[in-house]
Design an enzyme around this catalytic site. Structure first.
Site, PDB file in Angstrom:
ATOM      1  N   GLU A   1       6.222  -9.047  -5.870  1.00 49.46           N
ATOM      2  CA  GLU A   1       5.762 -10.125  -6.746  1.00 49.46           C
ATOM      3  C   GLU A   1       6.389 -11.493  -6.475  1.00 49.46           C
ATOM      4  O   GLU A   1       6.856 -12.173  -7.386  1.00 49.46           O
ATOM      5  CB  GLU A   1       5.983  -9.715  -8.216  1.00 49.46           C
TER       6      GLU A   1
ATOM      7  N   ASN B   1       4.451  -6.116  -2.108  1.00 46.57           N
ATOM      8  CA  ASN B   1       3.724  -5.536  -3.237  1.00 46.57           C
ATOM      9  C   ASN B   1       3.459  -6.611  -4.305  1.00 46.57           C
ATOM     10  O   ASN B   1       4.357  -7.390  -4.632  1.00 46.57           O
ATOM     11  CB  ASN B   1       4.609  -4.422  -3.832  1.00 46.57           C
TER      12      ASN B   1
END
Ligand code: 9MR
Length: 496
Positions: free
Chosen positions: A206, A248
């Site tokens: 993130e 991710n």
């Protein structure tokens, strides 16, 4: 050979650096003298041996091979999720709550029966592993690794570097040098500790902001700039040569501002030779705005075209705000799970799907979004339509995009015959644009989600983009040219 070795989970499923090493070994130098020829023959023999080793390993990690023979009959019928996944050699994972694993035997037995991959929901995060500087507690995470090994599952490591769940000593007052040191020390200790036991690591989680296509202003970015990402990947690779290394993120399921920013970041990392193998797409979905198969596949494919693998890393589907009965909500959820699994199956380099838990009993969703039922099993561990949907999707059966009745037409074809819409009792004025697939029409006055799914909710603007419309009737002959409809000639009702 170059082609074979390109991409992370390439043709053989061998990490590209292993193939590259082999290619290098075989091709390093042309023989000139007889001694050199001899050496070359040795090298070739070695290379062939390497190839045999690489191919043997390539198919899948040995744990999965063992699992496949143990579950032969299941695989034929695809009766469990892991068996359905194994029919296409895909991982089917779940995030694991370590407490539930140790205290709830039903939880543990369903996890073992249904999944061939696990992710620690919290137990491998920086702040959890290393609450005190220089002291790591690997105990709970080790227990999960043991459980996975006993049940022939692979382990996804999550997450080496994330701006949340950080240890208390990583805060705004840390110096850039200190931050660099503690980050490297953490990755060295963690990736080193689990080396050889991890299928793939979420190395950085993130790092892209939710809006504006920028990098997130986390403590890591503020102190170190984007280079913290490069450093994290390089450090992880040096400690665990075999683990695939992933970036991710969430809200990246379709092509949008955020996924464009992730895509641009991937290109920059690749250009800087950062050792990255793939991208995880979290997929914390709201059923009302879930993507179509086409949107998912199109988005995945631009990432795989960069030579990266893709995976769905944290799937769950919220349904509480869907209009309808509980049975209708769960049926819709089932179709969405099926669509997601089918989309992954359509993309060669989508290696698997992990859901963020598997039972509603322990899902994180309730405490963040309010009581909901986002997973494949209910609170009492009964299978829900989501279970069957995921299983069928893994077996290659695609769900219909939406529950369309006989007279409803998905927007994929509406430009061929529709002339206008009404909704909530009042006609909408259709403005100039009408498209199928990713976006539909531009209309005025739509402000509520019940008017249809808003892809770009533009507050304060008079026009909104909407997608996935359904109309009740279709005119027999096209009345407007493709991509362009005039103002409504005949009002139609909209649903969905
Ligand atoms: O499911 C996790 C929850 O138990 C934690 O309290 C939370 C802390 O922020 O993190 C949750 O997992 C997150 C994951 O690590 C990264 N992507 C979003 C997940 C849901 O918030």
């Amino acid at each position: 050979l170059t082609w074979l070795s390109s991409g992370p989970e390439n043709l053989f499923g061998v990490p590209s650096f292993k193939m590259a090493r082999f290619v290098e070994e075989v091709l390093s130098g042309c023989p000139r003298s007889s001694q050199e020829k001899k050496r070359m023959r040795m090298r070739l023999a070695l290379g062939v041996l390497c190839l045999v080793w690489a191919c043997a390993e390539s198919v899948e990690p040995s744990a999965i091979d063992a699992e496949e023979s143990a579950l032969d009959s299941d695989i034929v019928s695809g009766e469990t999720l892991r068996a359905a996944g194994a029919t296409t050699r895909r991982k089917v994972g779940a995030a694991v709550d370590i407490d539930a694993l140790s205290k709830d035997p039903t939880y543990a037995s369903i996890l073992a029966r249904e999944f061939n991959a696990v992710t620690a929901e919290n137990a491998m995060k920086w702040g959890v592993l290393q609450q005190t500087r220089g002291v790591w507690n690997f105990g709970p995470a080790d227990a999960l690794v043991r459980f996975a090994q006993q049940n022939k599952m692979v382990v996804r490591g999550h997450a080496l570097v994330w701006h949340l769940q950080l240890p208390p000593f990583v805060n705004d007052s840390i110096s850039a040098d200190d931050l660099r040191n503690v980050m490297v020390a953490h990755i060295n200790a963690t990736a080193g500790h689990f080396a050889g036991k991890i299928y793939g690591w979420d190395v950085v989680n993130e790092a892209v902001d939710d809006t504006g296509g920028k990098m997130r202003e986390s403590v890591l970015f503020k102190k170190l700039g984007e280079s913290f990402i490069d450093l994290a990947f390089r450090t992880a690779r040096a400690k665990d040569l075999n683990a695939r290394l992933y970036y991710n993120d969430y809200a990246t399921e379709i092509q949008n501002e955020k996924s464009d920013a992730v895509y641009a970041l991937m290109k920059r990392l690749i250009a800087r030779n950062v050792p990255i193998d793939g991208v995880g797409f979290q997929y914390h979905l709201d059923a009302r705005t879930a993507p179509t198969v086409e949107q998912m596949v199109t988005n995945f494919k631009r990432f795989t075209a960069l030579g990266l693998s893709v995976n769905i890393s944290e799937l769950d589907v919220r349904v509480k705000d869907v209009v309808g009965t509980q049975a209708q909500k769960l049926a819709l959820q089932g179709r969405i799970y099926q669509r997601v699994a089918a989309a992954c199956r359509q993309v060669t380099r989508c290696y698997g799907i992990t859901s963020w838990g598997f039972t509603d009993k322990y899902s994180w969703i309730d405490s963040f979004f309010g009581a909901d039922d986002p997973l494949q099993f209910d609170d009492a561990f009964a299978k829900k339509p989501a279970y069957e949907g995921q299983r069928l999707g893994l077996l290659g059966e695609a769900a219909p995009e939406e529950p369309i009745g006989a007279e409803l037409l998905p927007n994929g074809g509406f430009e061929n015959g529709l002339t206008g819409w009404t909704g909530s009792g009042a006609p909408f004025a259709l403005t100039a644009e009408a498209r199928s697939q990713t976006s539909a029409v531009k209309v005025t006055g739509r402000t509520e989600t019940y008017h249809g799914v808003l892809t770009t909710p533009a507050s304060g603007k008079s026009r909104q983009q909407v997608s996935r419309w359904f109309s009740r009737r279709r005119l027999s002959a096209p009345v407007c040219p493709t991509h362009m409809c005039e103002s409504p000639a005949r009002p139609l009702r909209m649903a969905g």
